[in-house]
Structures are given as C-alpha cells and as structure tokens.
Scaffold this active site. Structure first.
Site, mmCIF file in Angstrom:
data_model
loop_
_atom_site.group_PDB
_atom_site.id
_atom_site.type_symbol
_atom_site.label_atom_id
_atom_site.label_comp_id
_atom_site.label_asym_id
_atom_site.label_seq_id
_atom_site.Cartn_x
_atom_site.Cartn_y
_atom_site.Cartn_z
ATOM 1 N N GLN A 58 0.476 69.648 -23.831
ATOM 2 C CA GLN A 58 0.371 68.761 -24.646
ATOM 3 C C GLN A 58 -1.137 68.221 -24.638
ATOM 4 O OE1 GLN A 58 4.076 66.348 -23.751
ATOM 5 N NE2 GLN A 58 3.838 66.387 -26.089
ATOM 6 N N LEU A 63 5.231 63.563 -28.634
ATOM 7 C CA LEU A 63 3.724 63.245 -29.263
ATOM 8 C C LEU A 63 2.969 64.516 -30.072
ATOM 9 C CD1 LEU A 63 2.991 61.412 -25.755
ATOM 10 C CD2 LEU A 63 3.481 60.227 -28.107
ATOM 11 N N GLY A 79 6.608 60.491 -21.599
ATOM 12 C CA GLY A 79 6.516 61.572 -20.872
ATOM 13 C C GLY A 79 5.363 62.429 -21.772
ATOM 14 N N HIS A 86 8.556 71.815 -22.801
ATOM 15 C CA HIS A 86 7.120 71.881 -23.012
ATOM 16 C C HIS A 86 6.757 73.059 -22.110
ATOM 17 C CE1 HIS A 86 6.104 69.133 -26.052
ATOM 18 N NE2 HIS A 86 6.701 68.277 -25.437
ATOM 19 N N GLU A 109 10.596 67.165 -21.275
ATOM 20 C CA GLU A 109 9.096 67.712 -20.751
ATOM 21 C C GLU A 109 9.226 69.109 -20.101
ATOM 22 O OE1 GLU A 109 6.642 65.888 -21.557
ATOM 23 O OE2 GLU A 109 8.077 64.077 -22.318
#
Ligand code: ZN
Length: 187
Positions: free
Chosen positions: A51, A99, A46, A144, A141
């Site tokens: 990001q 990530l 994801g 985020h 996600e």
C-alpha cells in the site's frame, strides 16, 4: 520517519503477490517506522507494505490490545490460519474499509478467529491468536501480501457497489495515490 503516499486500487503493486523479506536491516526498520507513521496519519487500523508501493511481505497493525497481543505490531513474512468462515451474507456490522480504496465501505464476511505466525522487525519468530475485529484486520492485511484487496472478495450486491465506486472515482489505473494529512480521504 515520514508519512508515505498510499497507493490506490489499480496500481500493479497492489494486485500481485509481495516478495518475502530476506534482510532484517535498517532499510526494513525504516520502512516499518514509516508504515506506522503513515497508518497513524491516515488513520487506519492496519497497513501493508504494497500500500506504500513496496512489494514486500510486511504489514503493521494499530488497534486495541487483546490478551497478550499488543495494540501495535508488525508482521514480517507472515503465515495466517483462520477458522472456517460462517456461511451466509455479511451483516451490517461487518462493513470494512481499505486505505487503498479510500472513503468507501462494503460488507464482507470474514472468519472470526485467526492465528498469525510471523517474524518481527529483527527477524524473531512469534505467534499470536486473535478474534473478532482484530482477526478481520489480520485477514485484510494478509490478503494485501497476496495481491488481494477486500473488494476482490465481495459478493453481490456489495461487489457491484465497489465496481461503481471504482468507476466513479476514476480508480483501477496505475499510478494513483493519496497523501494522509494532505488529501481529505479516509479508509
Ligand atoms: Zn487494505
């Protein structure tokens, strides 16, 4: 389509709420295409727009289909409802990565079920219900988009491990990123 650099923990775009999407246009389609390509290159399951440095309420997932929920999907302006999180400390199988906190993993308890309501890249509304690891991806996600990283949710002693990792890697400052396929890191 292009692989984009992935912003690392410490950059303000990761730590503030993202803005709703109002235009379902070529710019959005191109962002989503690039996010899929970046997620695949990383590789990750994801990726959220902040990001890649874009403070918009968009995330993509690339996992395994579950019932009628496709393996790849995009959520624009999502809302997420989750079942109550079971109390207690996380198990070893609940180790998560990000990530934007690359190469590190820490255990975090999450809800095992999630209901996602969102728009697709054309603006059409849809709703999906997922469980297990898929539900974890949605929660990760979605966070985020509210300016939260999973490391912000860790409890002791995992939280201490994440703080040490951040110091060791020299993260926690603005402007750091890494390039999937170029830098030897993974989420
Ligand atoms: Zn993440």
């Amino acid at each position: 389509m292009a692989v984009l650099p992935i912003v690392i923990c410490g950059d303000p775009v990761l730590h503030r709420p993202a803005e709703p999407v109002t235009a379902f246009d070529d710019e959005l389609r191109s962002l989503v295409d690039d996010m899929f390509e970046t997620c695949e290159a990383a590789p990750g399951v994801g990726l959220a727009a902040p990001q890649v440095g874009v403070g918009k309420r968009v995330f993509v997932w690339m996992y395994e289909s579950q019932g009628d929920v496709p393996a790849r999907g995009v959520a624009v302006n999502p809302e997420l409802w989750i079942a109550p999180v079971e109390p207690g400390l996380p198990g070893e199988e609940e180790v998560e990565g990000c990530l934007s906190f690359p190469g590190e993993r820490f255990a975090l308890r999450r809800s095992s079920r999630a209901l996602l309501r969102a728009q697709d890249v054309e603006g059409a509304r849809y709703e999906v219900e997922v469980d297990g690891w898929f539900a974890r991806i949605m929660q990760h996600e979605y966070d985020h988009l509210d300016g939260l990283l999973y490391v912000d949710r860790l409890v002791h002693p995992e939280s201490r491990g994440a703080q040490k990792a951040e110091r060791k890697n020299g993260w926690g400052v603005p402007g750091l990123s890494w390039m999937p396929g170029v830098d030897d890191l993974e989420g």
